[in-house]
Structures are given as C-alpha cells and as structure tokens.
Scaffold this active site. Structure first.
Site, PDB file in Angstrom:
ATOM      1  N   GLU A  68       0.794  -1.226   0.000  1.00 42.80           N
ATOM      2  CA  GLU A  68       0.000   0.000   0.000  1.00 42.80           C
ATOM      3  C   GLU A  68       0.833   1.287   0.000  1.00 42.80           C
ATOM      4  OE1 GLU A  68      -3.866  -1.914   2.304  1.00 42.80           O
ATOM      5  OE2 GLU A  68      -2.752  -0.298   3.281  1.00 42.80           O
ATOM      6  N   GLU A 109      -5.063  -8.705   1.023  1.00 42.96           N
ATOM      7  CA  GLU A 109      -5.737  -8.339   2.268  1.00 42.96           C
ATOM      8  C   GLU A 109      -7.221  -8.185   1.999  1.00 42.96           C
ATOM      9  OE1 GLU A 109      -4.384  -4.967   4.522  1.00 42.96           O
ATOM     10  OE2 GLU A 109      -2.261  -5.442   4.197  1.00 42.96           O
TER      11      GLU A 109
END
Length: 452
Positions: A166, A354
């Site tokens: 991320e 995720e």
C-alpha cells in the site's frame, strides 16, 4: 456456507500480518528504531497512547503462531520483514535479524506453508526519515540495498515477494495527511514520496531479476471501488478525480508509465512542479511484474462539491459498516477485479493480499463468536469466485488478519483477526471465523484431491 465456495485447484489460501503490528520486542535482537516507534511514542498520535512495543509478542511466540497457521490448513502466510531488524543503523547488517526471519521461513516450510514475504510494510528506519525519508531520493538506494540483502538470504526459500504494501498509505497517510508515521502534512512531500516508493519498487524488481531467482515478485496496492452519486458532468468529474487519487495514481505509472493528468490540476495543485521525476524513472517503475496484490475493504460514493479543494467529497455510508466505519460492499471487489483485468492487468495473476473486517467479538464460555466477520469474508469470497468463473486470473486470497494486532493509529481498539489475542496474557483463541475459514480450506482441499 462452505459448500458453495469451491475454488480452482491450486488456489492459494492464506493469512496475512505485518511486522510492526505483531512482533513486539522492539529493543531486542539488535533491532533499530523505526518511524512507527517514534510516531507511536509521540503523544496524541495513536489512540490511547498505545504502541507496538509488545503487540502480539510474535517475536517470542512465532512457533505457536505457525502452529496455528498449520492447524487452520493455511497454504501460504504473508508476513513482512522489519527493515530496522536488518539494517538497524546505516550500513550495518544485523545478523540476529537475518537469523530470526530464517527461523520463521524455515518454520513455515517445515509445516508445509508457503512464505509470501513483504519487503516494506511501513516501518522505515528512523535514521532514513531523519534525512527526509521517502521524500528523499536517497531512500530509494537504501531500499534496494535492503531488498538485495533479503533476496540473497532468502531467495532460494521464498517463492513470493511483495516489494511494497500500500504505497498510497505510505505516501499520503504518512506525508500528506499526517495520520500515519512519520506524520507530515505536506502534499509536496507526499507526491515526492509516492514517486520514490514506486521507483524503489521498480529497481527492486530489476535487482531480483538480475539475481536469476525463480520465484515471483510483485507489489500490493490498496484500492477503493468508487462510484458517483449522480450522472451530472460535475459528479462524473468528481468521480474521475477520486478514482485518480485512490486508484490510478499508482496503477497508471506501474502499468502505463504515466501519472493521471487530472491530478496535476486538482489534487496536486499545491505541488509546484514534478521535477522529482527524472528521465527514465517511469520506465523503471513500469518494469513487468509477476503478479499484482489487491487489498480491498470498502467502496466510496463521490459527489461534486465546489467548496472542497479538489471538488470532491465522499458521501456517508448508506449500507451496514464495520467497526472501522467502512461500508460493507462485496460487489465492489468484483467490480474492482473486473476493472483491473480490463484496463490494466489482462491475464496477469492477481492475489487478494488483504481482505477482512473489524467487528466487536462476542465471548461465551471461552469461545469467540464473530458471525459478522464470517459473513463479510464469505460474501467477498463469493465476489472473488464470480470473477474467477468469468475467466479472471485470481490465484489466491489472504485474509486480514491472522490475529488481532496493533492497528496503526487506532492502537488496539480495532480487531481484524480471525484469532483473538488477549494482549495482557498473549493467549491466542480461535474465533468462529478461524474455524469457518479452516472448513473452507479443508473443503477445497478435498475437492482438489478428488480431481487428481
């Protein structure tokens, strides 16, 4: 709820964690200081003044945690390496850090679990931040040195590598909004940081290739499925800006060697120039990867608002939410995967690296009941299966998270784990969601064996 969740043979069922969120032992094993050590110890930065000093004490309890993974039948474990455990000081390689992760990787392999190693999950060494952190191009070189070290140490043991987790959060939460470490509020720094993170990714991929390793390497991006409130030209432009900011800022340079033009006159209006992009950078950033990691949690519905700096506001949720306040919208995962396939990745393998939710857990005689989390995961797996049935190259799913942990600026207030952690005693308890996930994996394993 397991019988209709059949996935293709070889689908990689996994669970994920991150070093600072679970390891603790921040002063052991020769570990240096990270930006999250500094940030969490700064008053007012983290909920209730909580830190990752102890977290889940995984550093001392990793054998127990690996046994839990094995008991769940998990096929792959995604974890991150703490950069300050490897290079606690500039130029100093810490063997104790190498030894810890070697024991972890070998422990996984002994249990038949495939390691998936994330090089960077936000714990930048503080000495690098003192020199400007990701806003300083020199950090790129430091990252490549760190990556090459791990490639040489574990390249023959680890088949899946993720350069960054991320980068949107690294750059924008850390340098633009200031709600994550290192806590800056400067969009010029944020833009520079975003570019340097991407550049370090590309150079790390090139370094991996030069070593002739046989595994796979990619990057994990966090995405938000965005929609417009209406069909007016203003709302559609607001949607374009929001999508560029949330998704295309990182997708475009990775897959198209460019940044979205719409950003230069809106979100980045405070950035004086883009001189930090040097000739050849975008070619490096867009070097081919073996897979793309997808982190998905929620959607955003956008509308035009002429009073906001970017002309965009996100509307409040209209559907049920998690304890984080995130709207539960599984269809968004299907739409996202479909969009990635059509606009960017084609047949490139995708992994959901995720997906999960924070809810308040219900205790009853030592059992932990979390039916809302089961429903959340189940519905998102249904969306994932629909994508696969339509020919999508989705190869695996990693639930976030294996265990409750330090949830960054939220401290320990939000629990994402399928394993409950009593932070006072460090006792681990399988939640109903863990047992259900085990049943899903088992059912798919039986299907796999029946087709052999």
């Amino acid at each position: 709820m397991t019988s209709n969740l059949s996935f293709p043979d070889g689908f990689l069922w996994g669970a994920a964690t991150a070093a600072y969120q679970i390891e603790g032992a921040v002063h052991e094993g020769g570990r240096g200081v990270s930006v999250w050590d500094t940030f969490s110890h700064t008053p007012g930065k983290v909920n209730a003044g909580e830190t990752g000093d102890v977290a889940c004490d995984h550093y001392h309890r990793y054998d127990e945690d690996l046994d839990i993974l094995q008991s769940l039948g998990v096929k792959s474990y995604r974890f991150s390496v703490a950069w300050p455990r490897i290079f606690p000081e500039r130029g100093k390689l810490e063997q104790q850090g190498i030894d810890f992760y070697r024991k972890l990787v070998e422990g996984l392999l002994e249990r038949g679990i495939t390691p998936a190693l994330t090089l960077y999950h936000w714990d930048l060494p503080q000495y690098l931040e003192d020199d400007g952190g990701w806003a300083n191009r020199a950090t790129v070189d430091a990252f490549v040195e760190y990556a090459e070290t791990l490639f040489r140490e574990f390249g023959d043991l680890v088949p899946y590598w993720i350069t960054h987790n991320e980068p949107w959060c690294t750059a924008f939460l850390g340098y633009g909004l200031g709600i994550h470490a290192p806590g800056h509020q400067d969009w010029t720094l944020a833009a520079r940081a975003s570019h340097h993170v991407l550049l370090s990714h590309g150079l790390a991929v090139q370094a991996y290739r030069k070593l002739g390793l046989t595994g796979q390497i990619g990057i994990t991006l966090n995405f938000m499925h965005v929609e417009a409130e209406g069909e007016s030209p203003d709302d559609l432009r607001a949607l374009d800006i929001a999508d560029a900011f949330s998704n295309r800022w990182f997708l475009d340079p990775l897959f198209k060697s460019s940044y979205p033009e719409v950003l230069k006159n809106t979100t980045l209006s405070g950035v004086p120039d883009w001189s930090f992009i040097q000739p050849g950078d975008l070619e490096v950033i867009s070097v081919p990867i073996d897979f793309l990691g997808v982190n998905y949690y929620t959607r955003g519905v956008m509308k035009f608002d002429g009073t906001s700096p970017q002309g965009v506001v996100q509307l409040p949720p209209t559907l049920p939410t998690t304890e984080s306040g995130w709207e539960i919208y599984p269809d968004g995962l299907y739409h996202l995967l479909t969009r990635l396939r059509s606009d960017y990745t084609g047949g490139l393998p995708l992994y959901i690296t995720e997906n999960g939710a924070a809810f308040i857990d219900d205790f009853d005689d030592g059992e932990v009941h979390d039916s809302k989390r089961i429903d959340y995961i189940y519905r998102h797996l249904q969306a994932a299966r629909k994508f696969i049935e339509e020919g999508g190259a989705l190869k695996g799913y990693y639930v976030w998270s294996l265990m409750d942990n330090f949830e960054w600026a939220e401290g320990y207030a939000k629990r994402f784990g399928i394993v409950y952690v009593d932070y006072k005693t460090q006792k681990r308890t399988l939640k109903d969601s863990a047992k259900w996930y085990r049943d899903v994996i088992t059912a798919n394993a039986l299907l796999d064996s029946a087709t052999v």
